[in-house]
Design a protein around this motif. Structure first.
Motif, PDB file in Angstrom:
ATOM      1  N   UNK A   1      22.035  19.540 -15.922  1.00 28.54           N
ATOM      2  CA  UNK A   1      22.479  19.296 -14.574  1.00 28.54           C
ATOM      3  C   UNK A   1      21.541  18.778 -13.716  1.00 28.54           C
ATOM      4  N   UNK A   2      20.100  19.383 -13.856  1.00 27.99           N
ATOM      5  CA  UNK A   2      19.105  18.709 -13.047  1.00 27.99           C
ATOM      6  C   UNK A   2      18.863  17.263 -13.358  1.00 27.99           C
ATOM      7  N   UNK A   3      18.888  17.257 -14.624  1.00 27.44           N
ATOM      8  CA  UNK A   3      18.504  15.828 -15.239  1.00 27.44           C
ATOM      9  C   UNK A   3      19.558  14.819 -14.410  1.00 27.44           C
ATOM     10  N   UNK A   4      20.850  15.120 -14.486  1.00 33.15           N
ATOM     11  CA  UNK A   4      22.030  14.153 -14.087  1.00 33.15           C
ATOM     12  C   UNK A   4      21.804  13.845 -12.699  1.00 33.15           C
ATOM     13  N   UNK A   5      21.305  14.847 -11.863  1.00 30.91           N
ATOM     14  CA  UNK A   5      21.150  14.800 -10.566  1.00 30.91           C
ATOM     15  C   UNK A   5      19.909  13.898 -10.214  1.00 30.91           C
ATOM     16  N   UNK A   6      18.891  14.069 -10.989  1.00 36.87           N
ATOM     17  CA  UNK A   6      17.547  12.993 -10.829  1.00 36.87           C
ATOM     18  C   UNK A   6      18.096  11.527 -11.200  1.00 36.87           C
ATOM     19  N   UNK A   7      18.968  11.492 -12.289  1.00 33.03           N
ATOM     20  CA  UNK A   7      19.315  10.119 -12.625  1.00 33.03           C
ATOM     21  C   UNK A   7      20.142   9.374 -11.625  1.00 33.03           C
ATOM     22  N   UNK A   8      20.981  10.151 -10.867  1.00 27.63           N
ATOM     23  CA  UNK A   8      21.908   9.668  -9.969  1.00 27.63           C
ATOM     24  C   UNK A   8      21.325   9.480  -8.543  1.00 27.63           C
ATOM     25  N   UNK A   9      20.052   9.939  -8.469  1.00 29.73           N
ATOM     26  CA  UNK A   9      19.315   9.958  -7.001  1.00 29.73           C
ATOM     27  C   UNK A   9      19.492  10.797  -6.146  1.00 29.73           C
ATOM     28  N   UNK A  10      20.181  12.064  -6.608  1.00 28.26           N
ATOM     29  CA  UNK A  10      20.625  13.164  -5.783  1.00 28.26           C
ATOM     30  C   UNK A  10      19.498  14.141  -5.678  1.00 28.26           C
ATOM     31  N   UNK A  11      19.605  15.060  -4.971  1.00 27.25           N
ATOM     32  CA  UNK A  11      18.685  16.152  -4.621  1.00 27.25           C
ATOM     33  C   UNK A  11      18.669  17.006  -6.003  1.00 27.25           C
TER      34      UNK A  11
END
Length: 439
Positions: free
Chosen positions: A87-97
């Motif tokens: 979940x954290x990696x996906x947020x980072x890849x999407x440019x989200x916090x």
């Protein structure tokens, strides 16, 4: 008939455990059998995305992401840490916090939405690799959206199908054979779990596409109390009791060298679909899980199912099919061609008669397995057919010896060999098990 068959329906809060794996094998095989018998079957998965389990799952993800122990009533196992990391990696890849930088309530909602999505995607992929696919993934939350449950309960109240007592609203299910009346709206105004069951059953029976004549629920051993409840719901809604069927599956245990296998490396506390397939393969797992009546607890012997011996039932049946294929190949090399003429009156040996008799029982085995919701009848039939074929193989020549000419008898025995090959393949396919041509 149009049949809605709901099975597995594991909560999207962890990997598919062994009890649900049994339903994946039995449910998919039963769907194949019913379709082969002429029914229109809807394979359905009830996606539980409403309720306390999802709350505990999202809080568990958040705790692991924050480096804390999961709550006492939460979910453990390595998979929780893996999903939290994803979940954290996906947020980072999407440019989200990074969710862990958000206020706790917001972070938990991120872990809830994305965590359930990731977990359910994995469940579907695992089931697909187990050859269990579905036509409908029904979201539990959908019956609560737009006031559907409330509207249905209001109609039932107006029709006198509910009564008020102790500040709650009840269904008088005892009038229809249930062991007690059921609360549908609790005294605090919240829905009881059964409220969703009512709306879900009505949805199955009234859909614009493929409404059901019969709805079959395949539930775990801890759901015995649901039988009377669901039967009563059907009748309260104006359907017959036989328009709903409830199958209760018993427990599955793994053993190896006579000792129980209990722990999963990934889930931490239960054996999963992934563990079982890794240990014995899809074919052996599906065959063994469908081999017994669902109301019987079973022990799966990992050592036996990985052995290449006649004591291993899936090997015994698959080897019979592989042997029929080898016989056909050898016959082709020897120039034995069925189209050159056969004479079935030549099949007069005891082994011929036994094999013919068993082949003739296949349609009845399929019919009864579908009628009584018992796929294991096909397993037992296949083992009987494999036994008859192996015996026939030992005393019957299909390809001529080097100095012999091809005769009508050779060609007719090839016809019988090929019939056995076809029926073995058909039966294995109904169980979702492969029919290898070489072993």
């Amino acid at each position: 008939r149009s049949i809605n068959l709901e099975y597995v329906s594991a909560n999207p809060t962890g990997p598919v455990h062994l009890g649900s794996v049994r339903w994946a094998a039995v449910g998919d095989s039963l769907a194949r059998l019913m379709a082969a018998s002429g029914a229109a079957v809807t394979r359905e998965y009830y996606f539980n995305d409403h309720g306390s389990q999802i709350d505990r799952f999202s809080h568990s993800l958040y705790a692991r992401a924050m480096g804390r122990e999961v709550p006492e009533d939460g979910y453990g196992g390595q998979y929780i840490a893996d999903i939290a990391d994803q979940v954290r990696a996906d947020a980072h890849a999407a440019g989200e916090p990074d969710p862990v930088t958000l206020p706790e309530d917001e972070a938990i909602e991120v872990f809830r939405a994305r965590g359930v999505e990731l977990m359910f995607a994995e469940i579907k992929e695992r089931l697909h690799s187990f050859r269990a696919d579905f036509d409908v993934f029904f979201h539990e939350n959908s019956v609560f959206e737009g006031g559907k449950v409330d509207a249905l309960l209001e109609t039932m109240r107006e029709n006198g199908q509910l009564f008020e007592a102790d500040g709650a609203w009840w269904m008088r299910t005892t009038d229809y054979g249930d062991d007690k009346d059921r609360v549908v709206i609790k005294s605090d105004g919240n829905h009881a779990y059964v409220a969703g069951d009512i709306a879900y059953y009505q949805d199955k029976m009234t859909r614009a596409v493929n409404p059901a004549d019969v709805a079959i629920y395949m539930l775990g051993a801890d759901h015995n109390g649901y039988v009377g409840r669901l039967k009563a719901i059907a009748q309260i809604l104006g359907y017959r009791a036989d328009q709903i069927e409830v199958m209760i599956g018993q427990l599955v245990n793994l053993v190896k060298d006579g000792k129980p296998v209990r722990m999963s490396k990934r889930a931490g506390t239960v054996v999963t679909l992934e563990d079982l397939v890794e240990a014995v393969g899809v074919d052996a797992a599906r065959y063994e899980l469908t081999r017994y009546s669902v109301d019987t607890p079973i022990d799966i012997d990992l050592g036996l199912l990985t052995s290449k011996s006649n004591e291993n039932p899936v090997y015994y049946v698959q080897y019979a099919h592989a042997r029929t294929a080898a016989v056909a190949r050898n016959a082709a090399e020897a120039g034995v061609k069925i189209e050159d003429g056969v004479d079935t009156s030549l099949l007069d040996s005891a082994a011929d008669g036994e094999l013919l008799a068993v082949l003739g029982q296949f349609p009845a085995a399929v019919r009864d397995a579908a009628k009584f919701y018992e796929p294991h009848r096909v397993n037992r039939y296949l083992e009987q057919l494999a036994s008859a074929y192996h015996s026939w193989y030992g005393v019957s020549r299909v390809a001529p010896k080097a100095d012999e000419e091809v005769t009508d008898l050779h060609r007719t025995r090839l016809l019988l060999n090929n019939a056995a090959q076809q029926v073995l393949a058909n039966g294995l396919n109904l169980l979702g098990v492969s029919a290898p041509e070489r072993m």
